[in-house]
Motif scaffolding. Sequence first.
Motif, mmCIF file in Angstrom:
data_model
loop_
_atom_site.group_PDB
_atom_site.id
_atom_site.type_symbol
_atom_site.label_atom_id
_atom_site.label_comp_id
_atom_site.label_asym_id
_atom_site.label_seq_id
_atom_site.Cartn_x
_atom_site.Cartn_y
_atom_site.Cartn_z
ATOM 1 N N HIS A 63 13.019 -3.458 7.178
ATOM 2 C CA HIS A 63 12.663 -2.232 7.898
ATOM 3 C C HIS A 63 12.201 -1.125 6.945
ATOM 4 C CE1 HIS A 63 16.694 -1.303 6.530
ATOM 5 N NE2 HIS A 63 16.589 -0.060 6.950
ATOM 6 N N GLU A 64 12.661 -1.163 5.699
ATOM 7 C CA GLU A 64 12.239 -0.173 4.709
ATOM 8 C C GLU A 64 10.927 -0.541 4.041
ATOM 9 O OE1 GLU A 64 15.455 1.634 2.212
ATOM 10 O OE2 GLU A 64 16.525 -0.194 2.821
ATOM 11 N N MET A 65 10.552 -1.828 4.095
ATOM 12 C CA MET A 65 9.386 -2.319 3.378
ATOM 13 C C MET A 65 8.084 -2.193 4.170
ATOM 14 S SD MET A 65 11.166 -5.834 2.057
ATOM 15 C CE MET A 65 9.601 -6.665 1.904
ATOM 16 N N VAL A 66 8.193 -1.994 5.496
ATOM 17 C CA VAL A 66 7.018 -2.072 6.365
ATOM 18 C C VAL A 66 6.649 -0.695 6.903
ATOM 19 C CG1 VAL A 66 6.091 -3.052 8.506
ATOM 20 C CG2 VAL A 66 7.524 -4.467 7.016
ATOM 21 N N THR A 67 5.355 -0.362 6.769
ATOM 22 C CA THR A 67 4.801 0.878 7.313
ATOM 23 C C THR A 67 3.755 0.533 8.367
ATOM 24 O OG1 THR A 67 5.095 1.979 5.165
ATOM 25 C CG2 THR A 67 3.593 3.016 6.728
ATOM 26 N N PHE A 68 3.819 1.232 9.500
ATOM 27 C CA PHE A 68 2.831 1.053 10.563
ATOM 28 C C PHE A 68 1.801 2.165 10.479
ATOM 29 C CE2 PHE A 68 6.097 -1.668 12.064
ATOM 30 C CZ PHE A 68 5.550 -2.539 13.001
ATOM 31 N N TYR A 69 0.546 1.836 10.834
ATOM 32 C CA TYR A 69 -0.546 2.785 10.794
ATOM 33 C C TYR A 69 -1.269 2.823 12.137
ATOM 34 C CZ TYR A 69 -0.035 2.918 5.728
ATOM 35 O OH TYR A 69 0.481 3.090 4.462
ATOM 36 N N VAL A 70 -1.732 3.993 12.483
ATOM 37 C CA VAL A 70 -2.566 4.201 13.661
ATOM 38 C C VAL A 70 -3.806 4.972 13.225
ATOM 39 C CG1 VAL A 70 -2.758 5.207 15.962
ATOM 40 C CG2 VAL A 70 -0.552 4.295 15.189
ATOM 41 N N GLY A 71 -4.979 4.378 13.448
ATOM 42 C CA GLY A 71 -6.245 5.037 13.157
ATOM 43 C C GLY A 71 -7.099 5.068 14.405
ATOM 44 N N LYS A 72 -7.962 6.053 14.513
ATOM 45 C CA LYS A 72 -8.774 6.245 15.715
ATOM 46 C C LYS A 72 -10.253 6.209 15.364
ATOM 47 C CE LYS A 72 -8.872 9.284 19.790
ATOM 48 N NZ LYS A 72 -8.333 10.545 20.371
ATOM 49 N N LYS A 73 -11.038 5.566 16.237
ATOM 50 C CA LYS A 73 -12.490 5.527 16.038
ATOM 51 C C LYS A 73 -13.103 6.826 16.555
ATOM 52 C CE LYS A 73 -16.683 2.964 17.223
ATOM 53 N NZ LYS A 73 -17.252 1.735 17.763
ATOM 54 N N TYR A 82 0.810 -1.213 0.000
ATOM 55 C CA TYR A 82 0.000 0.000 0.000
ATOM 56 C C TYR A 82 0.847 1.268 0.000
ATOM 57 C CZ TYR A 82 -3.958 -2.996 1.310
ATOM 58 O OH TYR A 82 -4.931 -3.955 1.329
ATOM 59 N N GLU A 83 0.302 2.303 -0.619
ATOM 60 C CA GLU A 83 0.804 3.657 -0.460
ATOM 61 C C GLU A 83 0.104 4.282 0.743
ATOM 62 O OE1 GLU A 83 -0.189 5.596 -4.049
ATOM 63 O OE2 GLU A 83 1.183 4.421 -5.316
ATOM 64 N N SER A 84 0.814 5.102 1.499
ATOM 65 C CA SER A 84 0.242 5.670 2.724
ATOM 66 C C SER A 84 -1.021 6.470 2.454
ATOM 67 C CB SER A 84 1.277 6.546 3.428
ATOM 68 O OG SER A 84 2.362 5.777 3.881
ATOM 69 N N GLU A 85 -0.987 7.300 1.404
ATOM 70 C CA GLU A 85 -2.141 8.145 1.109
ATOM 71 C C GLU A 85 -3.367 7.322 0.755
ATOM 72 O OE1 GLU A 85 -3.413 11.718 -2.019
ATOM 73 O OE2 GLU A 85 -1.299 11.248 -1.696
ATOM 74 N N GLY A 86 -3.164 6.268 -0.045
ATOM 75 C CA GLY A 86 -4.288 5.439 -0.450
ATOM 76 C C GLY A 86 -4.891 4.669 0.708
ATOM 77 N N LEU A 87 -4.045 4.137 1.571
ATOM 78 C CA LEU A 87 -4.561 3.350 2.693
ATOM 79 C C LEU A 87 -5.218 4.260 3.732
ATOM 80 C CD1 LEU A 87 -5.045 0.695 3.967
ATOM 81 C CD2 LEU A 87 -2.691 0.638 4.784
ATOM 82 N N SER A 88 -4.678 5.444 3.927
ATOM 83 C CA SER A 88 -5.313 6.405 4.835
ATOM 84 C C SER A 88 -6.723 6.753 4.351
ATOM 85 C CB SER A 88 -4.466 7.672 4.945
ATOM 86 O OG SER A 88 -3.215 7.397 5.543
ATOM 87 N N SER A 89 -6.872 6.860 3.033
ATOM 88 C CA SER A 89 -8.184 7.146 2.462
ATOM 89 C C SER A 89 -9.151 5.990 2.685
ATOM 90 C CB SER A 89 -8.035 7.428 0.964
ATOM 91 O OG SER A 89 -9.297 7.641 0.364
ATOM 92 N N ILE A 90 -8.651 4.758 2.537
ATOM 93 C CA ILE A 90 -9.491 3.584 2.785
ATOM 94 C C ILE A 90 -9.966 3.561 4.232
ATOM 95 C CG2 ILE A 90 -9.460 1.059 2.984
ATOM 96 C CD1 ILE A 90 -7.573 1.031 0.545
ATOM 97 N N LEU A 91 -9.067 3.817 5.171
ATOM 98 C CA LEU A 91 -9.440 3.838 6.591
ATOM 99 C C LEU A 91 -10.481 4.921 6.865
ATOM 100 C CD1 LEU A 91 -5.912 3.340 8.198
ATOM 101 C CD2 LEU A 91 -7.772 1.671 8.157
ATOM 102 N N SER A 92 -10.325 6.059 6.238
ATOM 103 C CA SER A 92 -11.288 7.151 6.420
ATOM 104 C C SER A 92 -12.671 6.747 5.927
ATOM 105 C CB SER A 92 -10.814 8.406 5.686
ATOM 106 O OG SER A 92 -9.595 8.881 6.224
ATOM 107 N N ASP A 93 -12.715 5.981 4.842
ATOM 108 C CA ASP A 93 -13.992 5.526 4.299
ATOM 109 C C ASP A 93 -14.764 4.669 5.292
ATOM 110 O OD1 ASP A 93 -13.486 6.814 1.924
ATOM 111 O OD2 ASP A 93 -12.775 5.009 0.881
ATOM 112 N N TYR A 94 -14.061 4.014 6.221
ATOM 113 C CA TYR A 94 -14.717 3.146 7.197
ATOM 114 C C TYR A 94 -14.817 3.795 8.570
ATOM 115 C CZ TYR A 94 -14.663 -0.419 3.662
ATOM 116 O OH TYR A 94 -14.889 -1.122 2.500
ATOM 117 N N GLY A 95 -14.635 5.116 8.632
ATOM 118 C CA GLY A 95 -14.903 5.852 9.848
ATOM 119 C C GLY A 95 -13.711 6.192 10.708
ATOM 120 N N PHE A 96 -12.538 5.705 10.353
ATOM 121 C CA PHE A 96 -11.355 6.005 11.154
ATOM 122 C C PHE A 96 -10.851 7.413 10.830
ATOM 123 C CE2 PHE A 96 -11.494 1.391 10.831
ATOM 124 C CZ PHE A 96 -11.297 1.011 12.142
#
Length: 279
Positions: A269-279, A237-251
């Motif tokens: 370590h370069e291949m992995v991105t961590f995400y934090v979303g809030k309800k 995933y690209e960060s921007e695209g996945l952030s948009s997906i999370l937003s679509d589900y209320g995060f």
Amino acid sequence: MQISKIFDISGPVALYEKGTACMWEDEYISSQLLQIHLSQETDSASRKRSTIRMTVDWILGNIKGSENSILDLGCGPGLYCELLAERGHHVTGVDFSRRSIEYAKKEAAAKCLDIEYICQNYLDLTFDNRFDLVMMIYCDFDVLIPAEREKLLKNVYQALKPGGFFIFDTLNTKSPDKMNVPGKSWEVAEKGFWKDEPYLALSETFHYEEKQVILQQHIVCPDSDDPVVYRFWTHYYESEGLSSILSDYGFHSVQSFENLLPDDGSGMHEMVTFYVGKK
């Protein structure tokens, strides 16, 4: 073994086409997987304990507070759950592997840790406003096809209390190059990961670039039976695209974090991105 059968099952296939076998339902392979989870020599099934401790520290730094209610999806043998429970949090772990859950329950009992373990497909969970944190680590999110991803995000959102966090990691766009996709390899063994008997394993990776999907395909040819095919579909995933997906589900308040894993020379370590979303 008939070589001609390999031609029928090799090569690129339609997106998300399943293999002919599932390794999590194989008694022998599941025992191999458990040993790899626990091994400190490889990160092939779980990350090393030093990395797990570092990750738990980072996760708890994001959610703050004590005695949080935490749900670990794809918990495996409970390596994260134990560290969280030791720090006073109320932990529930869910995994599809019966063998991993049985091991985790025995370890929790031996260490007097109050952890609830559930052997179930986490896509079928129906918790409601119960958890301060839902976590999903080791890029489990990536193996979900779009319909499964939709179901997961709905379930996670429902399971969280208002203000709760969803923390997970994914592969990013550097992955295909770092993983040398596409690529081929083979293995011949008297006994090994795939079989408790002589076998030939033909492995190949395919890149479905338009969909940002990698297929890892393993054709395992035992001496005594027909070939079987294991297919593992993995998104990045690209960060921007996945952030948009999370937003679509209320995060909301979605944040992404790069280079949190230690540099072990593999490039992971370069291949992995961590995400934090809030309800």
